[in-house]
Motif scaffolding. Structure first.
Motif, PDB file in Angstrom:
ATOM      1  N   ALA A   1      -1.673   0.012 -11.721  1.00  0.00           N
ATOM      2  CA  ALA A   1      -1.765  -0.923 -10.594  1.00  0.00           C
ATOM      3  C   ALA A   1      -0.411  -1.552 -10.295  1.00  0.00           C
ATOM      4  CB  ALA A   1      -2.799  -2.007 -10.901  1.00  0.00           C
ATOM      5  N   GLN A   2       0.354  -1.881 -11.335  1.00  0.00           N
ATOM      6  CA  GLN A   2       1.673  -2.460 -11.133  1.00  0.00           C
ATOM      7  C   GLN A   2       2.605  -1.474 -10.449  1.00  0.00           C
ATOM      8  OE1 GLN A   2       2.531  -3.617 -15.180  1.00  0.00           O
ATOM      9  NE2 GLN A   2       1.981  -5.738 -14.806  1.00  0.00           N
ATOM     10  N   ALA A   3       2.516  -0.211 -10.854  1.00  0.00           N
ATOM     11  CA  ALA A   3       3.352   0.816 -10.235  1.00  0.00           C
ATOM     12  C   ALA A   3       2.992   0.984  -8.764  1.00  0.00           C
ATOM     13  CB  ALA A   3       3.184   2.136 -10.979  1.00  0.00           C
ATOM     14  N   GLU A   4       1.700   0.953  -8.465  1.00  0.00           N
ATOM     15  CA  GLU A   4       1.264   1.115  -7.084  1.00  0.00           C
ATOM     16  C   GLU A   4       1.674  -0.081  -6.233  1.00  0.00           C
ATOM     17  OE1 GLU A   4      -2.897   1.761  -7.547  1.00  0.00           O
ATOM     18  OE2 GLU A   4      -2.673   3.903  -8.029  1.00  0.00           O
ATOM     19  N   ALA A   5       1.653  -1.275  -6.815  1.00  0.00           N
ATOM     20  CA  ALA A   5       2.070  -2.472  -6.086  1.00  0.00           C
ATOM     21  C   ALA A   5       3.550  -2.402  -5.738  1.00  0.00           C
ATOM     22  CB  ALA A   5       1.773  -3.719  -6.917  1.00  0.00           C
ATOM     23  N   THR A   6       4.354  -1.932  -6.688  1.00  0.00           N
ATOM     24  CA  THR A   6       5.794  -1.798  -6.440  1.00  0.00           C
ATOM     25  C   THR A   6       6.052  -0.776  -5.340  1.00  0.00           C
ATOM     26  OG1 THR A   6       6.327  -2.359  -8.733  1.00  0.00           O
ATOM     27  CG2 THR A   6       8.012  -1.188  -7.477  1.00  0.00           C
ATOM     28  N   ARG A   7       5.344   0.351  -5.403  1.00  0.00           N
ATOM     29  CA  ARG A   7       5.507   1.396  -4.390  1.00  0.00           C
ATOM     30  C   ARG A   7       5.083   0.891  -3.017  1.00  0.00           C
ATOM     31  NH1 ARG A   7       3.355   5.188  -7.143  1.00  0.00           N
ATOM     32  NH2 ARG A   7       1.241   5.070  -6.297  1.00  0.00           N
ATOM     33  N   GLU A   8       4.010   0.115  -2.960  1.00  0.00           N
ATOM     34  CA  GLU A   8       3.545  -0.446  -1.693  1.00  0.00           C
ATOM     35  C   GLU A   8       4.555  -1.435  -1.128  1.00  0.00           C
ATOM     36  OE1 GLU A   8       1.381  -1.437   1.664  1.00  0.00           O
ATOM     37  OE2 GLU A   8       1.252   0.275   0.314  1.00  0.00           O
ATOM     38  N   ALA A   9       5.180  -2.216  -2.012  1.00  0.00           N
ATOM     39  CA  ALA A   9       6.206  -3.165  -1.567  1.00  0.00           C
ATOM     40  C   ALA A   9       7.379  -2.419  -0.939  1.00  0.00           C
ATOM     41  CB  ALA A   9       6.684  -4.007  -2.746  1.00  0.00           C
ATOM     42  N   GLN A  10       7.761  -1.320  -1.544  1.00  0.00           N
ATOM     43  CA  GLN A  10       8.855  -0.516  -0.995  1.00  0.00           C
ATOM     44  C   GLN A  10       8.481   0.061   0.363  1.00  0.00           C
ATOM     45  OE1 GLN A  10       9.248   2.238  -4.234  1.00  0.00           O
ATOM     46  NE2 GLN A  10      10.901   1.072  -5.196  1.00  0.00           N
ATOM     47  N   ARG A  11       7.257   0.601   0.461  1.00  0.00           N
ATOM     48  CA  ARG A  11       6.807   1.193   1.719  1.00  0.00           C
ATOM     49  C   ARG A  11       6.740   0.152   2.829  1.00  0.00           C
ATOM     50  NH1 ARG A  11       3.138   1.286   5.103  1.00  0.00           N
ATOM     51  NH2 ARG A  11       1.977  -0.331   3.978  1.00  0.00           N
ATOM     52  N   ALA A  12       6.188  -1.021   2.499  1.00  0.00           N
ATOM     53  CA  ALA A  12       6.062  -2.087   3.488  1.00  0.00           C
ATOM     54  C   ALA A  12       7.432  -2.561   3.949  1.00  0.00           C
ATOM     55  CB  ALA A  12       5.268  -3.252   2.895  1.00  0.00           C
ATOM     56  N   GLY A  13       8.373  -2.622   3.020  1.00  0.00           N
ATOM     57  CA  GLY A  13       9.725  -3.053   3.373  1.00  0.00           C
ATOM     58  C   GLY A  13      10.387  -2.087   4.324  1.00  0.00           C
ATOM     59  N   ILE A  14      10.213  -0.799   4.089  1.00  0.00           N
ATOM     60  CA  ILE A  14      10.810   0.215   4.961  1.00  0.00           C
ATOM     61  C   ILE A  14      10.202   0.142   6.357  1.00  0.00           C
ATOM     62  CG2 ILE A  14      10.992   2.700   5.363  1.00  0.00           C
ATOM     63  CD1 ILE A  14      11.133   3.031   2.299  1.00  0.00           C
ATOM     64  N   GLU A  15       8.879   0.017   6.414  1.00  0.00           N
ATOM     65  CA  GLU A  15       8.204  -0.061   7.708  1.00  0.00           C
ATOM     66  C   GLU A  15       8.630  -1.310   8.477  1.00  0.00           C
ATOM     67  OE1 GLU A  15       6.315   2.199   9.175  1.00  0.00           O
ATOM     68  OE2 GLU A  15       6.732   3.494   7.455  1.00  0.00           O
ATOM     69  N   ALA A  16       8.756  -2.427   7.760  1.00  0.00           N
ATOM     70  CA  ALA A  16       9.158  -3.673   8.416  1.00  0.00           C
ATOM     71  C   ALA A  16      10.577  -3.559   8.944  1.00  0.00           C
ATOM     72  CB  ALA A  16       9.049  -4.835   7.430  1.00  0.00           C
ATOM     73  N   ALA A  17      11.432  -2.914   8.170  1.00  0.00           N
ATOM     74  CA  ALA A  17      12.822  -2.751   8.591  1.00  0.00           C
ATOM     75  C   ALA A  17      12.912  -1.909   9.858  1.00  0.00           C
ATOM     76  CB  ALA A  17      13.633  -2.102   7.471  1.00  0.00           C
ATOM     77  N   ARG A  18      12.082  -0.860   9.939  1.00  0.00           N
ATOM     78  CA  ARG A  18      12.072  -0.015  11.130  1.00  0.00           C
ATOM     79  C   ARG A  18      11.575  -0.789  12.349  1.00  0.00           C
ATOM     80  NH1 ARG A  18       9.232   5.292   8.355  1.00  0.00           N
ATOM     81  NH2 ARG A  18      11.098   6.107   7.293  1.00  0.00           N
ATOM     82  N   GLY A  19      10.519  -1.575  12.144  1.00  0.00           N
ATOM     83  CA  GLY A  19       9.928  -2.306  13.260  1.00  0.00           C
ATOM     84  C   GLY A  19      10.774  -3.464  13.727  1.00  0.00           C
TER      85      GLY A  19
END
Length: 210
Positions: A130-148
């Motif tokens: 779960a911790q690994a998935e949370a970290t991966r989700e944080a990275q994905r969300a950050g990339i998407e936010a940066a694009r938007g």
């Protein structure tokens, strides 16, 4: 003759095993040998498929003690971690963690004791994934936010970069305290607390300024 082996894993080449070894010794473990995998993901690569993980399987014998900082060093995949611990217990190996001083072995014969032990192993393995998935989700969300947010106001520039952020998240996942993480990364305690409190927002801030 039985031996005590520390298995350490670091997921990036910039990290070292020194921290994990030092903590094990500070906790009172007398380590006979260190087996370590460098730059290996605990999510995508099973322990048995890692170069040093394979060697660990070959070395461990009945009566040996396997020490890990926490179960996430064995891996961050629920099935792999639970299968690994059960296999070692069947061999007569005792698994001990530095954090929380947990002990897992196959000596229990009472069904209730076995059930409690297995439930705890399952919980710790699930938490690691779960911790690994949370970290991966944080990275994905950050990339998407940066694009938007391209071309928009980026807010205050964070005092940390991507490498420092991942170091904080990694040490936090391993159970390191706020002051310990601040010392290791050179960040303030307040910054570390903000990152731990909202890793997705922290990742977003880094991506906006990268």
């Amino acid at each position: 003759m039985s031996q005590t082996i520390l298995y350490a894993r670091v997921s990036t080449t910039e990290q070292t095993i020194d921290h994990q070894k030092a903590q094990a010794e500070a906790a009172g473990f007398q380590i006979d040998e260190v087996v370590a995998d460098h730059g290996v993901s605990g999510v995508s690569t099973r322990l048995a498929d890692r170069s040093e993980g394979k060697r660990l399987y070959d070395k461990l014998r009945k009566g040996d003690v396997l020490v890990v900082r926490w179960v996430d060093r064995l891996g961050r995949n629920y099935q792999d971690v639970t299968d690994t611990i059960r296999e070692f217990m069947r061999r007569g190996v005792v698994i001990r963690t530095v954090i929380n001083n947990m002990t897992f072995d196959g000596a229990a014969t009472d069904p209730m004791q076995e059930a409690v032990r297995d439930a705890l192993i399952a919980f710790m393995a699930a938490t690691a994934q779960a911790q690994a998935e949370a970290t991966r989700e944080a990275q994905r969300a950050g990339i998407e936010a940066a694009r938007g947010d391209a071309g928009r106001y980026r807010g205050k520039k964070p005092s940390y970069d991507q490498q420092a952020l991942q170091r904080v998240l990694s040490l936090s996942a391993e159970g390191a305290g706020t002051s310990e993480i601040a010392k290791a990364t050179g960040l303030t305690r307040q910054t570390v607390l903000r990152i731990k409190g909202n890793p997705i927002a922290a990742q977003t801030a880094v991506e906006k300024w990268s």
